[in-house]
Design an enzyme around this catalytic site. Structure first.
Site, short mmCIF file in Angstrom:
data_model
loop_
_atom_site.label_atom_id
_atom_site.label_comp_id
_atom_site.label_asym_id
_atom_site.label_seq_id
_atom_site.Cartn_x
_atom_site.Cartn_y
_atom_site.Cartn_z
N LYS A 1 -48.09 -18.17 3.70
CA LYS A 1 -48.64 -17.09 4.53
C LYS A 1 -49.95 -17.61 5.09
O LYS A 1 -50.93 -17.78 4.35
CB LYS A 1 -48.87 -15.81 3.70
CG LYS A 1 -49.63 -14.75 4.49
CD LYS A 1 -49.94 -13.49 3.70
CE LYS A 1 -50.99 -12.67 4.43
NZ LYS A 1 -51.29 -11.40 3.76
N GLY B 1 -52.91 -2.95 6.65
CA GLY B 1 -53.20 -1.65 7.24
C GLY B 1 -52.42 -0.50 6.65
O GLY B 1 -52.79 0.66 6.83
N THR C 1 -53.03 -3.42 -1.10
CA THR C 1 -54.04 -2.45 -1.53
C THR C 1 -53.49 -1.04 -1.62
O THR C 1 -53.88 -0.28 -2.53
CB THR C 1 -55.23 -2.48 -0.55
OG1 THR C 1 -55.62 -3.84 -0.34
CG2 THR C 1 -56.41 -1.71 -1.10
#
Lengths: 257, 67
Positions: free
Chosen positions: A98, A186, A208
């Protein structure tokens, strides 16, 4: 219903949810969250060993439970990102990376010029590159053109939980992309993940939203369901939006007429 | 002087990579560890034979949590 597999660089996955491994209250909560989410891919980072504190990492915890996707999180130069990717390949025996190339520590926005340069170098070096990028169709196209295996546009800045700030761009990227599109960053709650899939994303990467929720295991399950629901809705084909009401019950045979 | 994970330090003559890794608790069979010297990855199979030279910049990394 036929199995709806998702492929990157020839590798097939059943789950379209990628889960980050950072920020959980403890290891057990992470493991339970991973199981509840159904995710088959997890992201990890590569960091310096503390010469005084020992070299224990989390590899033993995750290596038999998921496909590992190491990141270059925090790298701000092509040189650092490429070396981090090469170290990840050596440490994990994987060519997948990534690719994160951060232009600014405050916004954590990708530096797209350096990102494309690093992506091209890593592709040439044999990597399967999944770049974290802006929600810009042209940037995504350039990343695909240099050989990236997928593109990972942001929904909103990392860790904000603001959801998908520009759903029209994400939809356009999905419609035009020659490679799989994974919404990365996001996502704040399950509806954001479902929306990403409804817009046409092939998968969603989040961290998160689960790890810092009040009940990570429950939120992980919610995300797993949301990605499945969004994918099904996408495949089913939503009705067009209209501005005037249209009765769903038959209009003939109404009593009192 | 050599630099290990960004910190400059002295080194004994004849210090080799296995000895340096040993300081960090890394053995030849430790999993999830990678080493680069002067910007080039040193594959695990070559750890044993890699001498440390004055001026070397060494990075020793592991796999940690990440998003």
């Amino acid at each position: 219903m036929a199995e709806d597999l998702f492929r990157i660089a020839g590798k097939a996955f059943t789950s379209r949810l990628f889960l980050g491994t950072a920020g959980y209250p403890n290891q057990q909560v992470f493991l339970d969250s991973l199981a509840a989410s159904g995710a088959e891919v997890v992201t990890v980072s590569i960091r310096r060993v503390d010469m005084e504190g020992g070299a224990e990492g989390i590899l033993d915890l995750v290596r038999d439970r998921a496909w590992l996707l190491p990141n270059t999180a925090g790298c701000a130069t092509v040189k650092d990102a490429v070396l981090t990717a090469q170290l990840a390949r050596e440490a994990l025996d994987t060519s997948w990376i990534k690719l994160e190339l951060i232009g600014d520590r405050e916004t954590l926005y990708p530096d797209v010029e350096q990102l494309v340069t690093a992506a091209a170098q890593l592709v040439d070096d044999g990597f399967t590159v999944l770049p974290y990028c802006t929600d810009d169709p042209i940037v995504c196209r350039r990343l695909a053109d240099v050989g990236c295996a997928a593109v990972m546009p942001l929904g909103a800045p990392i860790g904000t939980g603001l959801g998908i700030l520009n759903p029209y761009n994400i939809e356009m990227i999905c419609a035009r992309s020659a490679v799989p599109v994974i919404l990365d960053a996001g996502v704040g709650t399950a509806s954001d993940a479902a929306l990403a899939m409804e817009l046409g994303c092939d998968a969603v990467l989040l961290n998160t939203a689960v790890s810092k929720s009040t009940d990570p295991v429950r939120m992980a399950a919610a995300m797993g369901h949301a990605v499945i629901a969004g994918r099904l809705a996408r495949l089913a084909g939503r009705i067009p939006k209209r501005t005037r009401a249209e009765a769903s019950s038959p209009e003939l045979g109404l009593i009192g007429g | 002087m050599i630099t290990v994970n960004g910190k400059a330090r002295d080194h004994a003559d004849g210090l080799d990579l296995p000895a340096l890794l040993g300081e960090a608790g890394v053995g030849p069979d430790s999993r999830g560890i990678a080493v680069a010297i002067n910007g080039t990855v040193v594959p695990r199979a070559r750890w044993a034979e890699r001498a440390i030279a004055d001026g070397d910049a060494i990075e020793i990394v592991k796999v940690l949590q990440g998003g």
